[in-house]
Scaffold this motif. Structure first.
Motif, PDB file in Angstrom:
ATOM      1  N   GLY A  11       0.084  -5.918  -2.302  1.00 13.05           N
ATOM      2  CA  GLY A  11       0.458  -5.895  -3.722  1.00 13.05           C
ATOM      3  C   GLY A  11       1.511  -4.822  -3.964  1.00 13.05           C
ATOM      4  O   GLY A  11       1.783  -3.981  -3.117  1.00 13.05           O
ATOM      5  N   GLU A  12       2.102  -4.844  -5.113  1.00  9.64           N
ATOM      6  CA  GLU A  12       3.065  -3.827  -5.513  1.00  9.64           C
ATOM      7  C   GLU A  12       2.360  -2.491  -5.669  1.00  9.64           C
ATOM      8  O   GLU A  12       1.267  -2.434  -6.224  1.00  9.64           O
ATOM      9  N   PRO A  13       2.966  -1.421  -5.222  1.00 13.82           N
ATOM     10  CA  PRO A  13       2.382  -0.127  -5.551  1.00 13.82           C
ATOM     11  C   PRO A  13       2.287   0.033  -7.068  1.00 13.82           C
ATOM     12  O   PRO A  13       3.246  -0.256  -7.781  1.00 13.82           O
ATOM     13  N   GLN A  14       1.129   0.442  -7.549  1.00 10.54           N
ATOM     14  CA  GLN A  14       0.953   0.683  -8.989  1.00 10.54           C
ATOM     15  C   GLN A  14       1.170   2.163  -9.220  1.00 10.54           C
ATOM     16  O   GLN A  14       2.227   2.683  -8.993  1.00 10.54           O
ATOM     17  N   ARG A  65      -1.901   1.201   2.241  1.00 12.59           N
ATOM     18  CA  ARG A  65      -1.121   0.243   1.454  1.00 12.59           C
ATOM     19  C   ARG A  65      -0.418   0.913   0.269  1.00 12.59           C
ATOM     20  O   ARG A  65       0.433   0.307  -0.366  1.00 12.59           O
ATOM     21  N   LEU A  66      -0.792   2.167  -0.067  1.00  9.54           N
ATOM     22  CA  LEU A  66      -0.200   2.840  -1.215  1.00  9.54           C
ATOM     23  C   LEU A  66       1.048   3.606  -0.782  1.00  9.54           C
ATOM     24  O   LEU A  66       0.963   4.495   0.063  1.00  9.54           O
ATOM     25  N   GLU A 140      -6.689   1.922  -6.068  1.00 12.80           N
ATOM     26  CA  GLU A 140      -5.510   2.757  -6.291  1.00 12.80           C
ATOM     27  C   GLU A 140      -5.587   3.536  -7.605  1.00 12.80           C
ATOM     28  O   GLU A 140      -5.290   4.736  -7.632  1.00 12.80           O
TER      29      GLU A 140
HETATM   30 MG   LIG Z   1      -0.528  -0.996  -3.932  1.00 15.42          MG
END
Ligand SMILES: [Mg+2]
Ligand SMILES: [Mg+2]
Lengths: 422, 422
Positions: A11-14, A65-66, A140
């Motif tokens: 996923g996109e980094p939040q 993943r972050l 996250e």
């Molecule tokens: Mg992320």
């Protein structure tokens, strides 16, 4: 991890991005030296596998993943060093360094903190997050809160309401008094610290603190005067402690993988109809289905989806299934979680009974054996109806949906290559 | 529950008998009025089903099977009365009475205690055990300890070591201090009381105690001066609180049911050989197998076993499978847990391929559908080899063992009636 985005690892980094870029650097220490006596299993629990992957790899992935996490230092007992190195290679972790632990939890954490020192890893991080290897489901947004609170307050920690009443015992195991629940909390992980706060706390530690202290937050308070900010975390932060917790973790991971699937029709009218019908029925299992003409042309489906349902009407369909499996292999998609491919063979031939058409083609067995080596689980389901009928019956589509759901949900490698009947 | 005897519900009474008869009478109050918000499920957790049976029925059974337990009073919220009555009928519980709860946990427990009053149930028990409906795995030996300690001390309760550090918070969510773990314990269930102690404690209770008090032991101390004896319980006493705990409970129950199986050979030499071979291989899964000529003649197997593997060589074998299923139905054996019957069809015919012999007979589908209504899960496994070979290959017996084990372990009702291939 119990949401779709959390499991896919892409996923996109939040966090920082949403909050306007990374204003400071964050690294992680994961003490993983526990022996796991309480699980009743021979393997320490952080190395127990769930869906064929050690628990600690899930925890590492939750950080890796972050984009705003720089380094992850995993602290293991000396004898687990080779095992840990193998796990990092096998699951292609990139941010991890392994260091050896000390005789107690605090000595191990301090080893991890020291390994993040400027001289050793390039640049000392502003904030260190300490987490348990056996709490794989940290999200996250919560990590972001902990990091921010550590930056602002010097220290921060996850808390949870007490599950049980806490009681003080007399010396001889009789009730002395019970605590008023509202004033106390359970201290959990993750915890965050300014680097210099946790470093200084450990430097000033006594030998007794190192050997018997249980709480990093308490050491920071005692030795640096830093009063930690406490933040209530979600129940998914719980620690995998007993054998039953491994079953609980497995069920959370499985749930996270079966929220959606991609139906690949063979282009025929019948197959599109069946796909739409299946889409409707699977909705009642809370599974979202996209219907596509083929998987190769749709990169987003190929790069995100954990489950594929390939329909073939009357033809063999196995060459198309093989194409799907090859594309998934080529994309290295099943590295972190097993992917399920359900081949639905749909037969409208009159006069032929299940006895004749419903048997298992040997090619399915061979394809499934090869795919399993790549962590792709291939199953077949046969569905038959006579052209004389108006169409498939509600009953048979419902059975098809139930079987498909159970195969996707359970991800049972032992059943790969089997041909079921709807 | 994670031992074989605990799950079958028909073991010999231990406890009092072993300790020389029942020197006093014991009844149970099970508060079951919780709404279960924390599970994230629409159904209160005590009514959530595991293997098609509500959790509370497992807890009731944990007490009902003990000859020295007289009555079990289940206290439910008014709106759950009909549901509870239905559960009692469906699972043929015999010692249970249902009473309506009050507005708080303590008011509910007091309602339960009052329902055990002499005027209402014949004879007031000497000792009352209070337990949670959502802690289904309590063992007889531990209940015995709690009852004895209550008789001797007036009150007793289960404790566990603290899992997390307990911390005191300042008014604004900052760390105040952490507690020294060794002086505190988590208070769990079951708890035991002399009847007059718990009755008097509640009679003297203030409205504030009734509404906000969390701990029966504390009320007994405060209002009757009874200092409870605390006994460390096993980890299986944990409370099913979150959705993940249901998965954990299910895994414990499934494990308890797959420790052994009964192989029924068809009397042929080949079938006996295959049975012995399977027996050896299944040993590596920690599953004990008995090989019998038929099930009807062996009452002990029929009355105790949860799993049956029926072998047939070259013949259909389905009439024999039907006989086994009928015998199990007649004995009402699958009332509390689903029973698994795996029909292994073993084919030595040369020249016939899997395509021709391995298909699913329609009779299997029909038998399995009927058996499923009686909580008996019937599956087929087909195994083929050519007489030209020396015998079955190690590979195919290993696959047979793996498939058999997975069917027995998973008890998946959706897969009933399927024909798998080893
Ligand atoms: Mg992320
Ligand atoms: Mg007994």
């Amino acid at each position: 991890m119990n949401q779709r985005g959390a499991a896919d690892g892409c996923g996109e980094p939040q966090g920082f991005r949403r909050h306007g870029g990374a204003p400071f650097t964050v690294s992680v220490v994961l003490p993983a030296g526990g022996t796991g006596e309480r699980t009743g299993l021979p393997t320490p629990k952080q190395f127990c596998t769930v869906l064929n992957r050690p628990l600690i790899s899930y925890t590492i992935q939750a950080f890796e993943r972050l984009s705003w996490i720089q380094h992850i230092v995993v602290v293991v007992a000396g004898e687990s060093n080779a095992l840990m190195t193998d796990i990092i290679q096998r699951f292609q972790h990139t941010k991890v360094r392994v260091v050896s632990g000390g005789a107690t939890r605090h000595r191990s954490i301090f080893n991890g903190v020291r390994a993040l020192d400027a001289g050793k890893s390039g640049a000392t991080p502003d904030v260190v997050i300490i987490h348990d290897a056996v709490r794989p489901f940290v999200e996250e947004d919560f990590l972001f809160e902990i990091a921010m609170a550590a930056k602002e307050n010097g220290a921060s920690g996850a808390i949870r309401p007490l599950v049980s009443t806490v009681i003080a015992t007399s010396s001889e195991d009789y009730l002395d008094h019970s605590l008023e629940r509202s004033k106390y909390r359970a201290s959990e992980m993750p915890q965050g610290f300014l680097y210099h706060v946790i470093y200084q706390a450990y430097q000033k530690c006594s030998e007794v603190d190192f050997d018997f202290g249980t709480e990093c937050l308490q050491l920071a308070l005692q030795h640096t005067g830093t009063q930690a900010k406490l933040i209530e975390g979600p129940p998914t932060l719980w620690k995998v402690t007993y054998k039953r917790d491994l079953a609980a973790a497995e069920s959370i991971i499985k749930e996270s993988l079966c929220g959606s699937a991609c139906i690949i029709s063979d282009g025929s009218e019948r197959s599109r109809e069946l796909g739409q019908c299946l889409q409707r029925v699977m909705g009642s299992f809370d599974m979202e289905l996209d219907v596509l003409p083929d998987v190769i042309g749709d990169a987003s489906c190929l790069s995100k989806e954990w489950n594929f349902i390939q329909l073939s009407v009357n033809g063999s369909g196995l060459p198309e299934v093989e194409e799907t499996v090859r594309a998934l292999e080529a994309a290295n998609r099943a590295l972190l979680h097993p992917i399920v491919v359900v081949w639905v063979r749909f037969d409208t031939s009159d006069g032929l009974s299940i006895m004749e058409t419903g048997a298992r083609p040997l090619l399915l067995v061979e394809l499934a054996s090869a795919a399993k080596l790549q962590n792709i689980l291939l199953y077949g389901i046969h569905l038959h109806f006579s052209e004389k009928d108006a169409g498939w019956s509600d009953g048979s589509v419902k059975r098809l949906a139930e079987l498909t759901y159970t195969l996707i949900h359970d991800r049972n490698a032992i059943l790969a290559g089997q041909m079921l009947h709807a």
